[in-house]
Design a protein around this motif. Structure first.
Motif, short mmCIF file in Angstrom:
data_model
loop_
_atom_site.label_atom_id
_atom_site.label_comp_id
_atom_site.label_asym_id
_atom_site.label_seq_id
_atom_site.Cartn_x
_atom_site.Cartn_y
_atom_site.Cartn_z
N VAL A 34 0.73 -1.21 -0.08
CA VAL A 34 -0.15 0.06 -0.06
C VAL A 34 0.80 1.31 0.08
CG1 VAL A 34 -1.80 1.26 1.23
CG2 VAL A 34 -1.91 -1.15 1.19
N TYR A 35 0.72 2.29 -0.95
CA TYR A 35 1.14 3.43 -0.76
C TYR A 35 0.24 4.35 -0.33
CZ TYR A 35 5.04 1.31 -3.38
OH TYR A 35 5.93 0.55 -3.79
N MET A 36 0.68 5.22 0.76
CA MET A 36 -0.34 5.91 1.51
C MET A 36 0.03 7.32 1.43
SD MET A 36 -1.27 5.14 5.55
CE MET A 36 -2.85 6.20 6.25
N VAL A 37 -0.80 8.13 1.10
CA VAL A 37 -0.60 9.69 0.76
C VAL A 37 0.02 10.11 2.31
CG1 VAL A 37 -1.71 11.87 0.62
CG2 VAL A 37 -2.55 9.81 -0.72
N LYS A 38 1.24 10.58 1.91
CA LYS A 38 1.88 11.22 3.17
C LYS A 38 1.38 11.85 4.19
CE LYS A 38 6.64 11.86 2.40
NZ LYS A 38 7.79 12.45 1.84
N CYS A 39 0.50 12.86 3.71
CA CYS A 39 -0.28 13.60 5.11
C CYS A 39 -1.11 12.70 5.71
CB CYS A 39 -1.08 14.78 4.55
SG CYS A 39 -2.40 14.29 3.45
N SER A 40 -1.65 11.54 5.14
CA SER A 40 -2.50 10.59 5.92
C SER A 40 -1.71 9.90 6.66
CB SER A 40 -3.50 9.98 4.94
OG SER A 40 -4.52 10.90 4.32
N TYR A 41 -0.69 9.42 6.11
CA TYR A 41 0.24 8.49 6.67
C TYR A 41 0.85 8.98 8.17
CZ TYR A 41 4.24 5.31 7.36
OH TYR A 41 5.34 4.35 7.56
N LEU B 262 -3.42 11.53 -3.87
CA LEU B 262 -3.82 10.34 -4.46
C LEU B 262 -3.34 10.07 -5.84
CD1 LEU B 262 -7.75 9.50 -3.85
CD2 LEU B 262 -5.73 8.12 -2.90
N GLY B 263 -3.32 11.23 -6.79
CA GLY B 263 -2.78 10.96 -7.91
C GLY B 263 -1.25 10.38 -7.95
N CYS B 264 -0.65 10.85 -7.10
CA CYS B 264 0.67 10.53 -7.02
C CYS B 264 1.01 9.28 -6.32
CB CYS B 264 1.47 11.60 -6.26
SG CYS B 264 2.98 11.17 -5.38
N ALA B 265 0.13 8.57 -5.42
CA ALA B 265 0.23 7.59 -4.93
C ALA B 265 -0.11 6.24 -5.86
CB ALA B 265 -0.42 7.22 -3.70
N ILE B 266 -1.11 6.72 -6.74
CA ILE B 266 -1.43 5.68 -7.68
C ILE B 266 -0.29 5.49 -8.68
CG2 ILE B 266 -2.85 5.53 -9.74
CD1 ILE B 266 -4.94 7.19 -8.32
N SER B 267 0.43 6.50 -9.35
CA SER B 267 1.46 6.40 -9.99
C SER B 267 2.69 5.40 -9.30
CB SER B 267 2.32 7.49 -10.22
OG SER B 267 1.38 8.61 -10.65
#
Lengths: 456, 456
Positions: free
Chosen positions: A162-169, A211-216
């Motif tokens: 799982v790649y988690m958007v850093k601010c949420s992480y 999200l767009g970046c984590a998708i990539s």
């Protein structure tokens, strides 16, 4: 039909649970535009998508015609662990608002992932397993989708990255531990693990991610690993298909009591919940059988429907995914770090985008303090501490019910309560302490995103 | 009766919900010993308890005779917001353990407080409100009771002051925000706000607190404020009465399918869940109608039933409360700070203590890594991330089911899944990182506590 007879919670029995998902596209006159290959500008075919997606999911993604798609027995068994979800009559909220409106909500938060995301996670993991794959990769924003996928993979014995958007992480460290409990590996995005992550970090040092970046990153991670595929928790047609279970159950529960909603409201980020909730009702409207007032509610800080443009755009910031025709703020759009997680996606489901474009759906937006005000009122009268995402729908439903108080209209309002806010207490704390601000992007900022849209 | 017919989740309809609580004491031949006034050594009467408790709750506390006590309509309406709770057939866990045992659990975590505590919180808040009080004070350990009371008070518009055991306050900052969302004021205990808190801090600087100590503070806070009373989430007879709803619903659900459990298992801290879950079944056994095997499961770090003594002791560390006859480790006992929240109380419900003393109930204990191992297995197959407290019962149920695999016995096991672990991720993280240790108090340590017991 008398409201006295309607219980607080309507549960279907397991026998009454849907046996098939409903594919809304089958009833759309104007189908959602196909995904395009960014290199050739041509529609993506089955073979083009195979390196990234599971075969069966590609078939579902491309199928605009089959109205009902059977739910495999194994998925139905998993559904039975946490479904059917309750359809709740919000008696206490109605009383609090002193409204003649009748408010119902379909509550999808009674499972450990805390949201509706599990409905599609188990389906996608099931098809990956059935194809003999080793694992799946994905992104997660608020963490709900990642948790859901971790649960599904833990159950089926699939590897889960799982790649988690850093601010949420950073805001939600406990989410990471829930995912670890289910055996997933979680990486904050953008990361140095992928080429696209390194590139984004070089261009935007200090970014809190999107999200767009984590998708990539997740797509690259899947493509570069043998026996892995990428799965996505929203936006895609297949996800809306799986999420139709929300609407199908809600409709079956209302039908049992002869209740027909006038208005159906859902929060909208990528569109998975809203698309799932409205699908069987929208189907009736598309077939000319009945009329409903559908309302999408989005954050003012990430207003893809209300202020975006309807155009082909990349699904991801790193531009490794196909192009989708959708309402978008531009794939480089990153909402203010101040925005409290969730509903951060730059685009919107192509199905919902088309329906919105064709006038079947309305949209509105709220700033986040308005949303948290509603969340707190709701928590106190209905007992459930809602997710910030879901609270967008709550706010809109409350405003509609207050309008009814003023006009005397006895509207029946159905909204989607997608999840719980147990992992959002940092945001609630900011709200309690008066530290939450309501940043809205300027027209110039949005315009800058539109100018970079790909030319198709 | 065939197991094929039993759904994953058995829900009662709202019509089938209990209209009255069941008072187990009415069927006990040897009644629980009365509370004693520590100054006089005489049983506490109605008037003695009035400065601390609400009138109606005192009546319930002292009533050893009335078998059924009607649940007021307002409480039943509140119950309908989150009850009936599901009785779940653990098909996936059975499959995982390859056991012929049939496992059921009554799941009380599907509400924002995350546990069964709400069942008594709303009852106690309701009677406080009915008496015209301004507010209530209480203590909370893991935070579940405090959250439950905050929710009940938020709903009824009562003021709510919560003294939270300091180690939980620090381990679970988000719990505080949930309580604040519901309008409660939360103070870490021991605090400098009360005389007893200041005294305990002077004697034990750096203490991480205990339930017993937080109780003393909350009682003092209630007694020193006009229009306030103290309420307690466990131990008391009245709490077990309210929690009988768990067992009543579970029994009604099993009865619908003709299922009779052989064994009933619950975690035991102060006894609220276990006492509630077993009550209607224990009633049958006390009346000689049927036999069951009842098992209390406690942490090895706080083993009141398995290693305590049956004696009169203070209910609180500060010795401001009455004396109760119960299994106790001594009111000064404070479990190791390493112990992961919950089930930290030095004593045990007088009702359960009497039943245990009379041989109606067995008890066992587990160290915490055993408990978290079971929690993780359960989470992965049943989907629900359990609270550490509840996971004690899970562990015992799993061990019983494994024994059945070995003997071939098709036992029917019912256990109480009291809550979810969403606010316990710090403990889960420690477990994942191998940083969790299994401290067990030595005989000498326990002996020191027994020597300080009051002479009655």
């Amino acid at each position: 039909m008398t409201s006295e007879k309607i219980p607080y919670k309507i549960y279907l029995s397991e026998d009454e649970m849907p046996m098939a998902w409903y594919n809304l596209r089958a009833d759309m006159t104007t189908k959602p535009a196909p995904l395009l290959n960014p290199a050739t500008g041509k529609p993506m075919e089955f073979e083009d998508l195979r390196p990234v997606f599971c075969d069966e999911l590609i078939r579902q993604e491309l199928d605009n015609d089959t109205r009902e798609i059977p739910i495999p027995q194994e998925i139905r068994d998993f559904y039975k662990m946490y479904r059917p979800s309750p359809l709740v009559r919000a008696y206490c909220l109605e009383e609090k608002l002193q409204t003649p409106a009748k408010i119902y909500y379909k509550f999808e938060g009674n499972n450990t992932s805390g949201s509706h995301k599990l409905n599609s996670a188990i389906a996608q993991a099931y098809y990956a397993k059935a194809q003999g794959l080793k694992g799946v990769t994905t992104e997660t924003g608020a963490g709900q989708w990642g948790t859901a996928l971790a649960m599904a993979c833990g159950y089926l014995g699939l590897d889960c990255l799982v790649y988690m958007v850093k601010c949420s992480y950073e805001q939600k460290p406990f989410r990471r531990e829930v995912m670890r409990t289910y055996g997933a590996r979680v990486t904050p995005s953008p990361s140095m693990e992928t080429e696209v992550g390194r590139r984004i970090l070089a261009e935007h040092p200090g970014t809190t991610g999107s999200l767009g970046c984590a998708i990539s990153e997740a797509v690259e991670a899947a493509a570069s690993r043998e026996g892995y595929r990428y799965v996505l928790g929203s936006v895609l047609n297949q996800v809306l298909l799986h999420q139709s279970i929300i609407g199908l159950e809600a409709k079956a529960a209302l039908d049992k009591y002869g209740v027909v909603p006038d208005m159906i409201i859902g929060c909208a980020g990528g569109g998975s919940n809203l698309g799932g909730l409205i699908s069987p009702f929208m189907g009736e409207m598309l077939r000319g059988e009945r009329k409903y007032d559908f309302l999408a509610v989005e954050p003012a800080s990430c207003p893809s429907l209300t202020r975006g443009v309807f155009a082909y755009d990349f699904c991801d910031t790193g531009k490794v995914c196909p192009l989708a025709k959708m309402y978008t703020l531009g794939c480089n759009f990153i909402p203010s770090a101040n925005h409290a997680g969730g509903l951060r996606y730059h685009g919107m489901s192509p199905v919902l985008s088309q329906l919105y474009h064709d006038g079947y759906l309305r949209a509105t937006s709220y700033v986040q303090t308005q949303v948290f005000e509603a969340a707190e009122i709701f928590a106190r009268c209905e007992g459930i501490l809602p997710a910030p995402e879901s609270s967008h729908a709550i706010r809109a439903a409350m405003d509609e019910a207050i309008k009814c108080r003023e006009t005397g209209e006895e509207k029946t309002i159905l909204f989607g309560l997608t999840g719980t806010g147990y992992f959002d207490m940092v945001a609630y704390e900011k709200f309690h302490n008066g530290e939450m601000s309501d940043y809205i992007p300027t027209d110039d900022e949005l315009q800058a995103g539109f100018e970079k849209l790909p030319q198709v």
